[in-house]
Design a protein around this motif. Sequence first.
Motif, short mmCIF file in Angstrom:
data_model
loop_
_atom_site.label_atom_id
_atom_site.label_comp_id
_atom_site.label_asym_id
_atom_site.label_seq_id
_atom_site.Cartn_x
_atom_site.Cartn_y
_atom_site.Cartn_z
N GLY A 139 49.77 23.71 -55.88
CA GLY A 139 49.13 24.55 -54.87
C GLY A 139 47.63 24.34 -54.82
N HIS A 140 46.99 24.29 -55.99
CA HIS A 140 45.54 24.12 -56.05
C HIS A 140 45.11 22.77 -55.47
CE1 HIS A 140 41.45 24.25 -57.57
NE2 HIS A 140 41.65 23.09 -58.18
N ILE A 141 45.75 21.70 -55.93
CA ILE A 141 45.37 20.36 -55.50
C ILE A 141 45.75 20.13 -54.04
CG2 ILE A 141 45.78 17.89 -55.86
CD1 ILE A 141 46.18 18.55 -58.85
N GLY A 142 46.99 20.50 -53.69
CA GLY A 142 47.44 20.27 -52.32
C GLY A 142 46.60 21.01 -51.30
N ALA A 143 46.34 22.30 -51.53
CA ALA A 143 45.54 23.08 -50.58
C ALA A 143 44.10 22.57 -50.52
CB ALA A 143 45.56 24.56 -50.98
N THR A 144 43.56 22.15 -51.66
CA THR A 144 42.20 21.62 -51.66
C THR A 144 42.10 20.35 -50.82
OG1 THR A 144 41.74 22.52 -53.87
CG2 THR A 144 40.34 20.71 -53.12
N LEU A 145 43.05 19.44 -51.00
CA LEU A 145 43.03 18.19 -50.24
C LEU A 145 43.19 18.44 -48.74
CD1 LEU A 145 45.17 15.88 -52.57
CD2 LEU A 145 42.69 15.93 -52.32
N LEU A 146 44.07 19.36 -48.39
CA LEU A 146 44.25 19.68 -46.97
C LEU A 146 43.00 20.33 -46.39
CD1 LEU A 146 47.91 21.06 -47.03
CD2 LEU A 146 47.13 18.93 -45.98
N THR A 147 42.37 21.21 -47.17
CA THR A 147 41.16 21.88 -46.70
C THR A 147 40.01 20.90 -46.53
OG1 THR A 147 41.83 23.91 -47.85
CG2 THR A 147 39.52 23.72 -47.21
N VAL A 148 39.81 20.03 -47.50
CA VAL A 148 38.74 19.04 -47.42
C VAL A 148 38.97 18.09 -46.25
CG1 VAL A 148 37.68 17.08 -48.60
CG2 VAL A 148 38.13 19.18 -49.86
N THR A 149 40.22 17.72 -46.02
CA THR A 149 40.52 16.86 -44.87
C THR A 149 40.18 17.56 -43.56
OG1 THR A 149 42.34 15.81 -46.09
CG2 THR A 149 42.36 15.58 -43.70
N GLY A 150 40.51 18.85 -43.49
CA GLY A 150 40.16 19.61 -42.29
C GLY A 150 38.66 19.74 -42.10
N PHE A 213 37.02 28.05 -44.08
CA PHE A 213 37.84 26.98 -44.65
C PHE A 213 38.63 27.48 -45.86
CE2 PHE A 213 33.68 26.53 -46.70
CZ PHE A 213 34.01 26.43 -48.04
N THR A 214 38.13 28.52 -46.53
CA THR A 214 38.86 29.10 -47.66
C THR A 214 40.13 29.80 -47.18
OG1 THR A 214 36.78 29.43 -48.85
CG2 THR A 214 38.70 30.63 -49.65
N ASP A 215 40.05 30.53 -46.06
CA ASP A 215 41.24 31.16 -45.48
C ASP A 215 42.28 30.11 -45.09
OD1 ASP A 215 40.15 33.75 -45.67
OD2 ASP A 215 39.08 33.49 -43.78
N TYR A 216 41.80 29.02 -44.56
CA TYR A 216 42.69 27.91 -44.21
C TYR A 216 43.37 27.37 -45.47
CZ TYR A 216 43.88 23.09 -42.87
OH TYR A 216 44.52 21.89 -42.67
N GLY A 217 42.62 27.26 -46.55
CA GLY A 217 43.18 26.78 -47.81
C GLY A 217 44.22 27.72 -48.39
N HIS A 218 43.97 29.04 -48.27
CA HIS A 218 44.95 30.02 -48.76
C HIS A 218 46.27 29.91 -48.02
CE1 HIS A 218 41.45 32.74 -50.26
NE2 HIS A 218 41.81 31.84 -51.16
N LEU A 219 46.21 29.74 -46.70
CA LEU A 219 47.43 29.60 -45.92
C LEU A 219 48.16 28.31 -46.28
CD1 LEU A 219 49.28 30.70 -43.73
CD2 LEU A 219 47.85 29.54 -42.03
N CYS A 220 47.41 27.23 -46.46
CA CYS A 220 48.03 25.96 -46.88
C CYS A 220 48.71 26.11 -48.23
CB CYS A 220 46.96 24.86 -46.94
SG CYS A 220 46.34 24.32 -45.34
N ALA A 221 48.04 26.79 -49.17
CA ALA A 221 48.62 26.99 -50.51
C ALA A 221 49.89 27.82 -50.43
CB ALA A 221 47.59 27.67 -51.42
N CYS A 222 49.89 28.83 -49.57
CA CYS A 222 51.07 29.67 -49.40
C CYS A 222 52.24 28.84 -48.89
CB CYS A 222 50.76 30.81 -48.44
SG CYS A 222 52.17 31.87 -48.05
N LEU A 223 51.99 28.02 -47.90
CA LEU A 223 53.06 27.17 -47.34
C LEU A 223 53.55 26.16 -48.37
CD1 LEU A 223 51.64 26.59 -43.74
CD2 LEU A 223 53.38 28.23 -44.48
N ILE A 224 52.63 25.65 -49.19
CA ILE A 224 53.02 24.72 -50.26
C ILE A 224 53.93 25.43 -51.26
CG2 ILE A 224 52.15 23.46 -52.28
CD1 ILE A 224 49.69 22.74 -50.57
N GLY A 225 53.56 26.65 -51.64
CA GLY A 225 54.38 27.41 -52.58
C GLY A 225 55.77 27.68 -52.04
N LEU A 226 55.86 28.02 -50.74
CA LEU A 226 57.16 28.27 -50.13
C LEU A 226 57.99 27.00 -50.08
CD1 LEU A 226 56.14 30.61 -47.15
CD2 LEU A 226 57.42 31.25 -49.20
N ALA A 227 57.34 25.88 -49.75
CA ALA A 227 58.06 24.61 -49.67
C ALA A 227 58.55 24.15 -51.04
CB ALA A 227 57.15 23.54 -49.05
N VAL A 228 57.67 24.22 -52.05
CA VAL A 228 58.06 23.82 -53.40
C VAL A 228 59.17 24.71 -53.93
CG1 VAL A 228 57.27 23.66 -55.79
CG2 VAL A 228 55.84 22.78 -53.96
N GLY A 229 59.03 26.02 -53.74
CA GLY A 229 60.05 26.95 -54.19
C GLY A 229 61.39 26.73 -53.50
#
Length: 255
Positions: A139-150, A213-229
Amino acid sequence: MIASAPVRFRSPWTQTIDLRTEARVAWDWLRRPGLAHRVLPAIREHLGAAPASTAYAFTVFVTWWTLRGVGDSVERRLIFSASTNLYNMRHNPVQVLVASAFWTDGGFPWTTIAGFLIVMAYAERWLGTTRWIILFATGHIGATLLTVTGISHAIDHGVIPRVVAVAADVGTSYGFSAVLAALTYRFRGLVRLLWAGTLILVLVAALWIGPTFTDYGHLCACLIGLAVGGLATVVGRWVEQKTAAKAEAAAALTE
């Protein structure tokens, strides 16, 4: 020689709980005599079964204490050097991806430490330490990479100022959000839907009301957690079925 039957695999992802039953058990535990004598052992058992979350909370406290012992200029340099902003991700990506997860910016991180000792420790006890670490890191790495890309895309197209490329961005919230989302699969039925729906609604509302961009990262992390789970639950259920079939076949051969 008769071969021993294979051990049936039990995935934590398929071990769900009924919230009403858990609440009733907790209430009965609280009503039992000798509560004062049982609280400390229960806390010790809870934290002892979640070593990674406990160690993480202690590390966050140490890094906060470190910042309090240095001057403002040194504090700003330390936070900047650990930030997962666009500049640092282009120059020292691995270093900042690791370091940023252990620093907090601001006052004493009460909510962060309490969150790790209560919520994250519960998730670790459910999943096991290794799975919890993998989920949190994903979640940390994935959301960070998506946020930085955005951010990079937005800067290149003039949507946001270039100063955002060197903004401070540290904390545990991306990994925390991913684990919170994955906890959806701990519950059953309506509670599962309410948990996931509430998380998504809160994060989308934050992104809609005052987007950062932090709010965007939180949403990305949430979606990552749902997908992984979700993926882990499907795989876990499939492996359980396979091992159960092998156990039944082995039992039939021994009859």
